[in-house]
Scaffold this motif. Structure first.
Motif, PDB file in Angstrom:
ATOM      1  N   ALA A 103      42.431  50.426  34.213  1.00 60.04           N
ATOM      2  CA  ALA A 103      43.479  49.414  34.346  1.00 60.04           C
ATOM      3  C   ALA A 103      42.875  48.016  34.387  1.00 60.04           C
ATOM      4  O   ALA A 103      43.491  47.055  33.910  1.00 60.04           O
ATOM      5  N   SER A 104      41.670  47.881  34.941  1.00 58.79           N
ATOM      6  CA  SER A 104      41.006  46.578  35.027  1.00 58.79           C
ATOM      7  C   SER A 104      40.756  45.996  33.643  1.00 58.79           C
ATOM      8  O   SER A 104      41.046  44.832  33.377  1.00 58.79           O
ATOM      9  N   LEU A 136      42.184  42.020  29.814  1.00 58.98           N
ATOM     10  CA  LEU A 136      42.340  41.665  28.399  1.00 58.98           C
ATOM     11  C   LEU A 136      43.770  41.220  28.124  1.00 58.98           C
ATOM     12  O   LEU A 136      44.003  40.262  27.381  1.00 58.98           O
ATOM     13  N   GLY A 137      44.727  41.914  28.741  1.00 59.62           N
ATOM     14  CA  GLY A 137      46.124  41.526  28.569  1.00 59.62           C
ATOM     15  C   GLY A 137      46.407  40.140  29.112  1.00 59.62           C
ATOM     16  O   GLY A 137      47.096  39.340  28.472  1.00 59.62           O
ATOM     17  N   LEU A 138      45.878  39.842  30.308  1.00 56.20           N
ATOM     18  CA  LEU A 138      46.103  38.533  30.918  1.00 56.20           C
ATOM     19  C   LEU A 138      45.504  37.403  30.087  1.00 56.20           C
ATOM     20  O   LEU A 138      46.143  36.378  29.855  1.00 56.20           O
ATOM     21  N   ILE A 139      44.265  37.597  29.643  1.00 50.55           N
ATOM     22  CA  ILE A 139      43.600  36.561  28.847  1.00 50.55           C
ATOM     23  C   ILE A 139      44.372  36.317  27.552  1.00 50.55           C
ATOM     24  O   ILE A 139      44.606  35.175  27.145  1.00 50.55           O
ATOM     25  N   ARG A 145      41.125  45.234  41.206  1.00 56.56           N
ATOM     26  CA  ARG A 145      40.730  43.831  41.361  1.00 56.56           C
ATOM     27  C   ARG A 145      39.218  43.700  41.565  1.00 56.56           C
ATOM     28  O   ARG A 145      38.610  42.735  41.110  1.00 56.56           O
ATOM     29  N   THR A 146      38.606  44.672  42.230  1.00 64.19           N
ATOM     30  CA  THR A 146      37.158  44.635  42.411  1.00 64.19           C
ATOM     31  C   THR A 146      36.454  44.716  41.066  1.00 64.19           C
ATOM     32  O   THR A 146      35.537  43.931  40.771  1.00 64.19           O
ATOM     33  N   THR A 147      36.892  45.655  40.239  1.00 68.60           N
ATOM     34  CA  THR A 147      36.285  45.829  38.917  1.00 68.60           C
ATOM     35  C   THR A 147      36.469  44.593  38.047  1.00 68.60           C
ATOM     36  O   THR A 147      35.520  44.106  37.417  1.00 68.60           O
ATOM     37  N   THR A 193      44.314  51.647  44.628  1.00 68.96           N
ATOM     38  CA  THR A 193      44.257  51.480  43.173  1.00 68.96           C
ATOM     39  C   THR A 193      44.150  50.009  42.816  1.00 68.96           C
ATOM     40  O   THR A 193      43.316  49.610  41.995  1.00 68.96           O
ATOM     41  N   MET A 194      44.961  49.170  43.469  1.00 69.43           N
ATOM     42  CA  MET A 194      44.930  47.736  43.181  1.00 69.43           C
ATOM     43  C   MET A 194      43.663  47.086  43.732  1.00 69.43           C
ATOM     44  O   MET A 194      43.126  46.155  43.125  1.00 69.43           O
TER      45      MET A 194
END
Length: 276
Positions: A68-69, A74-77, A178-180, A173-174
Motif C-alpha cells: 500500500a505504501s 505513487l498515487g499521491l505524487i 506510513r513508516t514504509t 496497517t496505517m
C-alpha cells in the motif's frame, strides 16, 4: 457506523486534496506528498501507542501495508502533480474512479448490496463526476490526464490493500504503511539533497494535509472492517465533492449547473446507500 466513518474519510480526503492542490502550485509534488507521509507517521505512532495496538502479529498486516505504501505514494505524487499542472475539477473526478478497484474486490468477495444500495452506488458515482465537472471553457493537457489516470489506479489499489490489512488491524496497517513511505521519502530526499523548495511558512498547510490524509486512510480502514467494502469504497470516494465545495466557499470559484446537480446527486446516493 461504517457509512459514517467512510463519509468522514471523504471529508478528510477532500480537505487534504484542496490544501495540497493549492500548495503544489508553488512547491514540488514529491516534497508535499513526502512531508505528508512524515507527518502522518508521527500521528500514527501516537495513535498506535494510545490504542495499545503494537501487539498485533506483524505478518498479518505488514505485507499489505508495504504494498500500500508504494501504491499510495505513487498515487499521491501523480495526483498532486496533476493538480499542479491541470484543472482540479478535471483531475479530481478521474482519480475518484479508482473506487472501481475496491468496489470490484468487495463484490468478488461476496458483498451483496441491496437493490437500493446498487442504485445509490450508481447515483453517487454519477454525482461525483458531475460535481467535479469543469467549466465548458476549461481544459486539461495530456500529461495531467495521464497522471490522473495513474493516480486513480494507484489509489484504487491502495484502498484495496488497506482494507485487507485492516482486517487484522487498521491502526497497525496505517502505521506500517506510513513508516514504509517515510523511509522511501527520506531516501529520495537524501539522494536528491533537496527538500523540494519547502519553507517554514508551508508547515501549517503541510501539517493539515498530513493529518487529514492519514486520518482519512485510518477512517476508511476502520469502515472497511465494519461494513461491506463495496459500499464503504463508494462513500469514501465522495471526496471530489468536498474539494469542489471548498473551492466554492473559500476561493469563491463559481459552480456550474452540472456541479450543483452533482453535489445533490451525491447526497441522494449517500441516502440510498445508507437506507438500503
Amino acid at each position: 457506523m461504517a457509512a459514517l466513518l467512510a463519509l468522514l474519510s471523504s471529508l478528510a480526503w477532500g480537505s487534504a486534496d484542496f490544501i495540497a492542490g493549492n500548495l503544489t502550485k508553488k512547491r514540488a509534488a514529491l516534497a508535499v506528498a513526502g512531508a505528508a507521509q512524515v507527518i502522518g507517521l508521527a500521528v500514527m505512532l501516537v495513535i498506535a501507542t494510545v490504542t495499545v495496538s503494537w501487539g498485533t502479529p506483524v505478518w498479518q498486516y505488514l505485507p499489505w501495508a508495504v504494498l500500500a505504501s508504494f501504491a499510495g505514494l505513487l498515487g499521491l505524487i501523480s495526483f498532486y502533480q496533476a493538480l499542479a499542472t491541470g484543472s482540479m475539477s478535471v483531475v479530481s473526478p478521474i482519480t475518484a474512479l479508482g473506487v472501481v478497484v475496491p468496489l470490484g474486490l468487495g463484490l468478488l468477495q461476496g458483498d451483496q448490496p441491496s437493490p437500493w444500495q446498487y442504485l445509490g452506488i450508481l447515483i453517487a458515482i454519477i454525482g461525483v463526476l458531475l460535481a467535479a465537472t469543469p467549466e465548458v471553457s476549461g481544459g486539461v493537457g495530456l500529461r495531467p490526464l495521464l497522471l490522473a489516470i495513474l493516480a486513480a489506479v494507484m489509489f484504487g489499489l491502495f484502498l484495496a490493500l488497506v482494507a485487507v490489512g485492516s482486517e487484522a488491524s487498521a491502526v497497525m496497517t496505517m502505521t506500517a504503511q506510513r513508516t514504509t513511505s517515510t523511509v522511501i521519502v527520506v531516501i529520495f530526499a537524501l539522494s536528491l539533497r533537496s527538500l523540494g523548495g519547502l519553507q517554514r511558512g508551508d508547515m501549517p498547510a503541510l501539517i493539515a494535509v498530513g493529518v487529514f490524509d492519514v486520518g482519512a486512510n485510518l477512517l476508511f480502514g476502520l469502515a472497511s472492517t465494519l461494513g461491506l467494502l463495496a459500499l464503504v469504497a463508494v462513500l469514501g470516494s465522495l471526496y471530489p465533492v468536498v474539494t469542489v465545495v471548498l473551492a466554492w466557499l473559500i476561493l469563491k470559484e463559481r459552480l456550474t449547473v452540472a456541479q450543483y446537480a452533482g453535489v445533490a446527486l451525491a447526497l441522494v446516493g449517500v441516502v440510498a446507500i445508507s437506507a438500503g
